[in-house]
Write a protein that holds these residues in place. Structure first.
Motif, PDB file in Angstrom:
ATOM      1  N   VAL A   1       0.912  -1.309  -0.211  1.00 17.83           N
ATOM      2  CA  VAL A   1      -0.229  -0.298  -0.012  1.00 17.83           C
ATOM      3  C   VAL A   1       0.731   0.710  -0.216  1.00 17.83           C
ATOM      4  O   VAL A   1       1.738   1.577   0.844  1.00 17.83           O
ATOM      5  N   THR A   2       0.593   1.962  -0.909  1.00 21.25           N
ATOM      6  CA  THR A   2       1.795   2.780  -1.554  1.00 21.25           C
ATOM      7  C   THR A   2       1.525   4.488  -0.383  1.00 21.25           C
ATOM      8  O   THR A   2       1.651   5.991  -1.453  1.00 21.25           O
ATOM      9  N   GLY A   3      -0.438   4.725  -0.941  1.00 19.75           N
ATOM     10  CA  GLY A   3      -1.256   5.994  -0.435  1.00 19.75           C
ATOM     11  C   GLY A   3      -2.607   5.017  -0.385  1.00 19.75           C
ATOM     12  O   GLY A   3      -3.086   4.332  -0.528  1.00 19.75           O
ATOM     13  N   TYR A   4      -3.641   6.115   0.040  1.00 18.63           N
ATOM     14  CA  TYR A   4      -4.854   5.854   0.464  1.00 18.63           C
ATOM     15  C   TYR A   4      -5.686   5.956  -0.904  1.00 18.63           C
ATOM     16  O   TYR A   4      -5.433   6.967  -1.732  1.00 18.63           O
ATOM     17  N   GLY A   5      -5.838   4.561  -1.860  1.00 17.60           N
ATOM     18  CA  GLY A   5      -6.239   4.544  -2.862  1.00 17.60           C
ATOM     19  C   GLY A   5      -5.367   3.836  -3.945  1.00 17.60           C
ATOM     20  O   GLY A   5      -5.539   3.408  -5.639  1.00 17.60           O
ATOM     21  N   LYS A   6      -3.476   3.171  -3.190  1.00 16.74           N
ATOM     22  CA  LYS A   6      -2.897   2.898  -4.466  1.00 16.74           C
ATOM     23  C   LYS A   6      -1.682   1.795  -3.629  1.00 16.74           C
ATOM     24  O   LYS A   6      -2.084   1.874  -2.255  1.00 16.74           O
ATOM     25  N   CYS A   7      -1.987   0.927  -4.714  1.00 17.99           N
ATOM     26  CA  CYS A   7      -1.226  -0.171  -4.290  1.00 17.99           C
ATOM     27  C   CYS A   7      -0.401  -1.449  -4.845  1.00 17.99           C
ATOM     28  O   CYS A   7      -1.356  -0.934  -6.238  1.00 17.99           O
ATOM     29  N   ILE A   8       1.146  -1.304  -4.744  1.00 15.95           N
ATOM     30  CA  ILE A   8       1.759  -2.416  -5.777  1.00 15.95           C
ATOM     31  C   ILE A   8       1.674  -3.633  -5.410  1.00 15.95           C
ATOM     32  O   ILE A   8       2.339  -4.505  -3.907  1.00 15.95           O
ATOM     33  N   MET A   9       0.926  -4.823  -5.833  1.00 10.76           N
ATOM     34  CA  MET A   9       0.736  -6.145  -5.983  1.00 10.76           C
ATOM     35  C   MET A   9       1.924  -7.132  -5.776  1.00 10.76           C
ATOM     36  O   MET A   9       1.972  -7.259  -6.582  1.00 10.76           O
ATOM     37  N   ALA A  10       2.404  -6.350  -4.843  1.00 14.05           N
ATOM     38  CA  ALA A  10       3.852  -7.165  -5.713  1.00 14.05           C
ATOM     39  C   ALA A  10       3.892  -9.066  -4.730  1.00 14.05           C
ATOM     40  O   ALA A  10       3.341  -9.706  -4.179  1.00 14.05           O
ATOM     41  N   GLU A  11       4.001  -9.699  -6.037  1.00 14.20           N
ATOM     42  CA  GLU A  11       3.997 -11.351  -5.650  1.00 14.20           C
ATOM     43  C   GLU A  11       5.376 -12.136  -6.505  1.00 14.20           C
ATOM     44  O   GLU A  11       5.555 -11.610  -7.407  1.00 14.20           O
ATOM     45  N   PHE A  12       5.823 -12.842  -5.330  1.00 14.26           N
ATOM     46  CA  PHE A  12       7.119 -13.679  -6.167  1.00 14.26           C
ATOM     47  C   PHE A  12       7.527 -15.129  -4.933  1.00 14.26           C
ATOM     48  O   PHE A  12       6.775 -15.352  -4.240  1.00 14.26           O
ATOM     49  N   GLY A  13       9.061 -15.319  -5.718  1.00 11.58           N
ATOM     50  CA  GLY A  13       9.059 -16.919  -4.878  1.00 11.58           C
ATOM     51  C   GLY A  13      10.178 -17.119  -4.786  1.00 11.58           C
ATOM     52  O   GLY A  13      11.286 -15.944  -4.266  1.00 11.58           O
ATOM     53  N   TYR A  14      10.710 -17.784  -4.124  1.00 11.72           N
ATOM     54  CA  TYR A  14      12.755 -18.850  -3.702  1.00 11.72           C
ATOM     55  C   TYR A  14      12.883 -16.962  -4.775  1.00 11.72           C
ATOM     56  O   TYR A  14      12.723 -17.187  -5.680  1.00 11.72           O
ATOM     57  N   ASP A  15      14.511 -16.974  -4.060  1.00 13.70           N
ATOM     58  CA  ASP A  15      15.592 -16.197  -5.040  1.00 13.70           C
ATOM     59  C   ASP A  15      14.043 -14.478  -5.457  1.00 13.70           C
ATOM     60  O   ASP A  15      14.559 -14.068  -6.619  1.00 13.70           O
ATOM     61  N   GLY A  16      12.960 -14.508  -5.368  1.00 14.75           N
ATOM     62  CA  GLY A  16      12.791 -13.260  -5.841  1.00 14.75           C
ATOM     63  C   GLY A  16      12.444 -13.440  -7.169  1.00 14.75           C
ATOM     64  O   GLY A  16      12.199 -12.295  -7.922  1.00 14.75           O
ATOM     65  N   ILE A  17      12.357 -14.763  -7.871  1.00 13.26           N
ATOM     66  CA  ILE A  17      10.758 -14.560  -8.952  1.00 13.26           C
ATOM     67  C   ILE A  17       9.670 -14.114  -9.216  1.00 13.26           C
ATOM     68  O   ILE A  17       8.979 -14.832  -7.742  1.00 13.26           O
ATOM     69  N   PRO A  18       9.560 -13.264  -9.332  1.00 15.33           N
ATOM     70  CA  PRO A  18       8.452 -12.625  -9.633  1.00 15.33           C
ATOM     71  C   PRO A  18       6.712 -13.962  -9.858  1.00 15.33           C
ATOM     72  O   PRO A  18       7.038 -14.742 -10.732  1.00 15.33           O
ATOM     73  N   MET A  19       5.900 -13.707  -9.252  1.00 11.53           N
ATOM     74  CA  MET A  19       5.352 -15.000 -10.011  1.00 11.53           C
ATOM     75  C   MET A  19       3.836 -14.097  -9.471  1.00 11.53           C
ATOM     76  O   MET A  19       2.292 -13.748  -9.069  1.00 11.53           O
ATOM     77  N   GLU A  20       3.197 -13.523 -10.675  1.00  8.06           N
ATOM     78  CA  GLU A  20       2.269 -12.268 -10.737  1.00  8.06           C
ATOM     79  C   GLU A  20       1.431 -13.266 -10.780  1.00  8.06           C
ATOM     80  O   GLU A  20       1.284 -13.984 -12.314  1.00  8.06           O
ATOM     81  N   THR A  21       0.244 -12.952 -10.371  1.00  8.95           N
ATOM     82  CA  THR A  21      -1.447 -13.696 -11.512  1.00  8.95           C
ATOM     83  C   THR A  21      -2.139 -13.169 -11.665  1.00  8.95           C
ATOM     84  O   THR A  21      -2.595 -13.248 -13.050  1.00  8.95           O
TER      85      THR A  21
END
Length: 453
Positions: free
Chosen positions: A375-395
């Motif tokens: 959450v980066t503010g009221y009404g703002k969000c970065i949806m971080a999804e990742f696995g081992y080694d910081g590999i992104p796993m975005e839905t």
């Protein structure tokens, strides 16, 4: 006469305590036996118990948990930011524990995995065929000198990581009129590591919208060398702090608070001489150091760091095949979040079922998947999804490294419903299936073999 070895500590040193006459339980201990014992009544514990009570039957599954209330802790950022009240994040424990599960309202005080027993604070000795340890993480407020006193006496000092103090945060934010507004991150693993920053962004946004941002120095003091551990999302966060004039000081660890003088003392971790820096504050949000629960540290179940020692792919204990672990108490090398618990629960269900049926567990299954809605503010969000080694796993089939209103509502409105209605009831095992469907083959989806460390 039978003896059993239970482990405890004194002055930080493990001492072996021998308890005799366990076989004469009526004289000293009340003994019970279950096919499955779950230690901990959090998201992982309740979810796992719900999964297995139908398989094992009424009276064969028990949860050891002393708390009277169950908290949805990911909501505490929004409570601290004035979006929700504390009551929104809590429910009575007896409404969350599955109805056919025996609730042992006590603390686990010692483990004897060689005898498959757990000693409880109420004097009961619990015998198990299988055990799942789901005790969460221990918040060590006492390890920062002056923090407990400051939390009790200084309205400007708060933390969203302890239920007793979350409600302090928003009143303190509303009282900010100038000076240094400080946020900290420690050297230890923590639950929901992004929450240390989320409250900072909400505070800065509140000050800006209240026309009180001028004259306020917002500063993030982190013991780490990076703003976030996954480069894809760190790049976005660095742009945000630069745009919003937020100072970031790296390798700075909070060690002491002088609340009478409103001073915070930081140790410079990259200093060879142990140099410290004292900063005046008008507001201070502390992310405390955390560790595995003491009872795990003091037992044969822990690794060298004190956390439950499990295989990072199967969640089975490294030495005891009838024991599994889930969630923040484990040494899994991934961020400790409710999203991680959800994905781990499916892996645990399959692997523990295999062991119960006399089969081998999967060699590689859990990818380290976790999620941190930043959450980066009221009404703002970065949806971080990742696995081992910081590999992104975005839905979702969009760039989740960008601030979005849709992801803010996912965090604020959708995820709490998933938690209460599905995760703690044993139905939600993470978004893996949905990820494959929603991306329709677009983008990269991590496979277990690609997540190896």
């Amino acid at each position: 006469m039978k003896s059993s070895r239970l482990f405890s500590t004194r002055n930080g040193q493990a001492l072996l305590c021998v308890f005799r006459n366990f076989s004469i339980s009526t004289s000293r201990h009340r003994e019970k036996h279950y096919k499955l014992v779950v230690v901990g009544g959090g998201a992982g514990g309740c979810g796992v118990a719900a999964k297995f009570t139908g398989k094992l039957g009424t009276g064969n599954v028990a949860i050891i948990e002393p708390s009277l209330y169950h908290y949805y802790q990911p909501l505490w950022t929004l409570v601290g930011g004035g979006i929700y009240g504390m009551n929104k994040s809590m429910r009575p424990m007896d409404s969350v524990i599955p109805k056919d599960v025996d609730w042992i309202r006590a603390r686990a005080t010692a483990f004897d995995p060689d005898d498959s027993t757990v000693m409880c604070s109420n004097g009961e000795l619990i015998k198990y065929d299988y055990m799942v340890v789901a005790m969460g993480i221990q918040v060590d407020l006492h390890k920062i000198k002056g923090l407990l006193e400051a939390l009790e006496t200084d309205p400007a000092v708060t933390t969203n990581y302890a239920s007793a103090y979350v409600a302090k945060s928003f009143p303190a934010i509303k009282d900010i009129r100038g000076g240094n507004v400080l946020f900290t991150y420690p050297t230890t693993p923590v639950k929901c590591p992004g929450a240390a920053q989320k409250i900072m962004y909400l505070t800065e946004d509140y000050l800006r919208k209240s026309h009180r941002r001028n004259g306020v120095n917002v500063q993030y003091n982190t013991a780490l060398g990076v703003i976030f551990g996954v480069p894809r999302y760190a790049e976005s966060l660095l742009k945000i702090v630069e745009k919003r004039n937020i100072d970031v000081d790296y390798k700075m660890n909070l060690e002491e608070i002088h609340s009478d003088r409103k001073e915070a003392v930081f140790r410079k971790l990259d200093s060879d001489t142990g140099e410290t820096k004292t900063v005046k504050y008008s507001f201070l949000h502390v992310t405390p150091p955390m560790s595995a629960p003491d009872v795990i540290k003091q037992s044969p179940l822990s690794d060298k760091s004190g956390f439950l020692d499990v295989d990072k792919y199967t969640l089975q204990h490294s030495r005891y095949q009838n024991i599994f672990g889930i969630g923040d108490c484990t040494n899994l090398p991934t961020s400790k979040t409710a999203a991680g618990v959800a994905s781990q629960s499916g892996v645990l269900r399959r692997n523990m079922t295999a062991v119960m049926e006399g089969n081998h567990v999967a060699q590689k299954e859990y990818t380290g998947y976790t999620s941190c809605p930043l959450v980066t503010g009221y009404g703002k969000c970065i949806m971080a999804e990742f696995g081992y080694d910081g590999i992104p796993m975005e839905t979702f089939p969009l760039d989740q490294s960008k601030e979005r209103l849709s992801m803010y509502h996912m965090k604020k409105d959708v995820l709490p419903e998933i938690y209460w209605k599905f995760l703690v009831k044993g139905y939600w095992e993470g978004p893996g299936t949905y990820r494959k469907f929603m991306r329709l083959g677009m983008g990269h989806v991590t496979k277990p073999s690609e997540a190896r460390v």
